[in-house]
Write a protein that holds these residues in place. Structure first.
Motif, short mmCIF file in Angstrom:
data_model
loop_
_atom_site.label_atom_id
_atom_site.label_comp_id
_atom_site.label_asym_id
_atom_site.label_seq_id
_atom_site.Cartn_x
_atom_site.Cartn_y
_atom_site.Cartn_z
N PRO A 182 -65.99 8.30 -1.97
CA PRO A 182 -65.76 6.86 -1.76
C PRO A 182 -65.05 6.20 -2.92
O PRO A 182 -64.36 5.19 -2.72
N GLU A 183 -65.20 6.74 -4.13
CA GLU A 183 -64.57 6.12 -5.29
C GLU A 183 -63.05 6.15 -5.21
O GLU A 183 -62.37 5.37 -5.90
N ARG A 184 -62.49 7.02 -4.36
CA ARG A 184 -61.04 7.14 -4.25
C ARG A 184 -60.45 6.34 -3.10
O ARG A 184 -59.22 6.20 -3.02
N ILE A 185 -61.29 5.87 -2.20
CA ILE A 185 -60.76 5.20 -1.01
C ILE A 185 -61.40 3.84 -0.73
O ILE A 185 -61.02 3.18 0.24
N TYR A 186 -62.35 3.40 -1.55
CA TYR A 186 -63.11 2.19 -1.21
C TYR A 186 -62.27 0.93 -1.19
O TYR A 186 -62.60 -0.04 -0.47
N GLN A 187 -61.17 0.89 -1.94
CA GLN A 187 -60.37 -0.33 -1.95
C GLN A 187 -59.65 -0.55 -0.62
O GLN A 187 -59.39 -1.69 -0.23
N GLY A 188 -59.33 0.54 0.07
CA GLY A 188 -58.68 0.41 1.36
C GLY A 188 -59.62 0.56 2.53
O GLY A 188 -59.27 0.21 3.67
N ARG A 189 -60.84 1.08 2.26
CA ARG A 189 -61.83 1.30 3.31
C ARG A 189 -63.14 0.69 2.82
O ARG A 189 -63.99 1.37 2.24
N PRO A 190 -63.32 -0.61 3.05
CA PRO A 190 -64.40 -1.37 2.42
C PRO A 190 -65.81 -0.96 2.83
O PRO A 190 -66.77 -1.32 2.14
N GLU A 191 -65.96 -0.20 3.91
CA GLU A 191 -67.31 0.26 4.26
C GLU A 191 -67.90 1.13 3.15
O GLU A 191 -69.12 1.18 2.98
N ASN A 192 -67.04 1.79 2.38
CA ASN A 192 -67.51 2.60 1.26
C ASN A 192 -68.09 1.75 0.15
O ASN A 192 -69.11 2.10 -0.46
N LEU A 193 -67.45 0.63 -0.13
CA LEU A 193 -67.98 -0.29 -1.14
C LEU A 193 -69.29 -0.89 -0.67
O LEU A 193 -70.25 -1.00 -1.45
N ARG A 194 -69.37 -1.26 0.60
CA ARG A 194 -70.61 -1.84 1.11
C ARG A 194 -71.77 -0.85 1.01
O ARG A 194 -72.90 -1.23 0.69
N LEU A 195 -71.49 0.42 1.27
CA LEU A 195 -72.55 1.42 1.16
C LEU A 195 -73.07 1.51 -0.27
O LEU A 195 -74.29 1.56 -0.49
N VAL A 196 -72.17 1.51 -1.25
CA VAL A 196 -72.59 1.58 -2.65
C VAL A 196 -73.27 0.29 -3.08
O VAL A 196 -74.16 0.29 -3.93
N GLU A 197 -72.88 -0.83 -2.48
CA GLU A 197 -73.57 -2.09 -2.78
C GLU A 197 -75.04 -2.02 -2.39
O GLU A 197 -75.90 -2.59 -3.08
N PHE A 198 -75.37 -1.33 -1.31
CA PHE A 198 -76.79 -1.14 -0.95
C PHE A 198 -77.53 -0.39 -2.07
O PHE A 198 -78.68 -0.71 -2.38
N PHE A 199 -76.86 0.61 -2.63
CA PHE A 199 -77.42 1.36 -3.76
C PHE A 199 -77.65 0.44 -4.97
O PHE A 199 -78.73 0.47 -5.59
N ILE A 200 -76.67 -0.38 -5.28
CA ILE A 200 -76.80 -1.28 -6.43
C ILE A 200 -77.89 -2.31 -6.19
O ILE A 200 -78.65 -2.67 -7.10
N GLU A 201 -78.00 -2.80 -4.97
CA GLU A 201 -79.07 -3.75 -4.65
C GLU A 201 -80.43 -3.12 -4.84
O GLU A 201 -81.37 -3.77 -5.36
N ALA A 202 -80.59 -1.86 -4.46
CA ALA A 202 -81.86 -1.17 -4.66
C ALA A 202 -82.14 -1.00 -6.15
O ALA A 202 -83.28 -1.15 -6.61
N ALA A 203 -81.09 -0.69 -6.93
CA ALA A 203 -81.26 -0.55 -8.38
C ALA A 203 -81.58 -1.88 -9.03
O ALA A 203 -82.37 -1.94 -9.99
N GLN A 204 -81.03 -2.97 -8.50
CA GLN A 204 -81.30 -4.30 -9.06
C GLN A 204 -82.78 -4.63 -8.95
O GLN A 204 -83.37 -5.25 -9.84
N LYS A 205 -83.42 -4.20 -7.89
CA LYS A 205 -84.84 -4.45 -7.70
C LYS A 205 -85.68 -3.68 -8.71
O LYS A 205 -86.83 -4.04 -8.96
N ARG A 206 -85.08 -2.62 -9.29
CA ARG A 206 -85.81 -1.81 -10.28
C ARG A 206 -85.60 -2.30 -11.70
O ARG A 206 -86.30 -1.87 -12.62
N SER A 207 -84.61 -3.18 -11.88
CA SER A 207 -84.26 -3.61 -13.25
C SER A 207 -85.20 -4.69 -13.77
O SER A 207 -85.95 -5.30 -13.00
#
Length: 237
Positions: A212-237
């Motif tokens: 996803p790191e190579r295609i997320y700028q043109g295929r935004p579903e990849n960024l949204r998927l990683v945003e779920f990961f970051i949101e989960a990590a934010q709850k741990r911070s």
């Protein structure tokens, strides 16, 4: 404050040193996290420090996992492993899981997660599957692309809301026997190679076979998927 995401180092076998593709770091940053490249230090103290300080972990792509880590049927098809990475990442993964830290895996990262949780790998797709779909990177400058079927409810389905998406592909190995506590959430549309998994339970653990790191700028579903990961990590911070 952005959650701190530990990013596992790549390994240069010629120079005997760690290194990093900038794309991994930009993906984490653009998804809302603060990336930190982790040293290839397998000492218990280093693993403990990483798990205490980081809010989540990205397991990156790279070399084949040593066949000694799983029930390998055809070890002769495995390319030279990065034993330094294997030692660090298996220890780090176990520690991160034991402390319920969010985890995201990419390519080798998905394969490592599956092995760490009790699964196995296809050592070489061309020799063992014979798929007409090319999964390897073959043409310089042109990524190999193919379609995957998104299966059931998952973070991936929430990210794309589509049943078929197009991804890039840079691998010759793949998940074979899926670990008992992982669910398959995407497969290649043509040959049914496992393309994404998600763990059972409440802890965030998602991994994809593509990059996803190579295609997320043109295929935004990849960024949204990683945003779920970051949101989960934010709850741990």
């Amino acid at each position: 404050m952005r959650p701190l995401i530990g990013v596992t180092s790549l390994w240069d076998d010629v120079k005997s040193c760690g290194w990093m593709w900038q794309d991994y770091l930009e993906l984490i940053w653009d998804a809302g996290g603060m990336p930190m490249v982790l040293p290839l230090n397998v000492s218990p103290e280093a693993i403990h420090e990483a798990v205490v300080r980081c809010d989540g972990f990205l397991f990156t792509g790279g070399q084949d996992i040593a066949p000694s880590y799983f029930d390998s049927r055809c070890p002769q098809y495995c390319q030279k492993p990065a034993l330094v990475r294997d030692a660090v990442e298996f220890a780090l993964f176990d520690a991160a899981r034991n402390t319920h830290k969010p985890i995201f895996g990419i390519c080798r990262g998905m394969q490592l997660i599956n092995v760490a949780m009790g699964g196995t790998l296809i050592e070489d797709i061309p020799n063992q599957v014979g798929s007409r779909t090319e999964h390897r990177y073959v043409t310089p400058g042109t990524p190999t692309m193919h379609e995957v079927d998104v299966l059931g409810e998952s973070y991936l389905f929430k990210a794309c809301a589509e049943q078929v998406i197009t991804v890039n592909s840079f691998h010759h190995q793949a998940v074979d026997r899926v670990a008992p506590t992982l669910n398959v959430i995407a497969r290649c549309s043509t040959d049914q190679i496992v393309e994404a998994v998600q763990a059972n339970g409440d802890d965030f653990l998602v991994a994809v076979q593509w990059h996803p790191e190579r295609i997320y700028q043109g295929r935004p579903e990849n960024l949204r998927l990683v945003e779920f990961f970051i949101e989960a990590a934010q709850k741990r911070s």
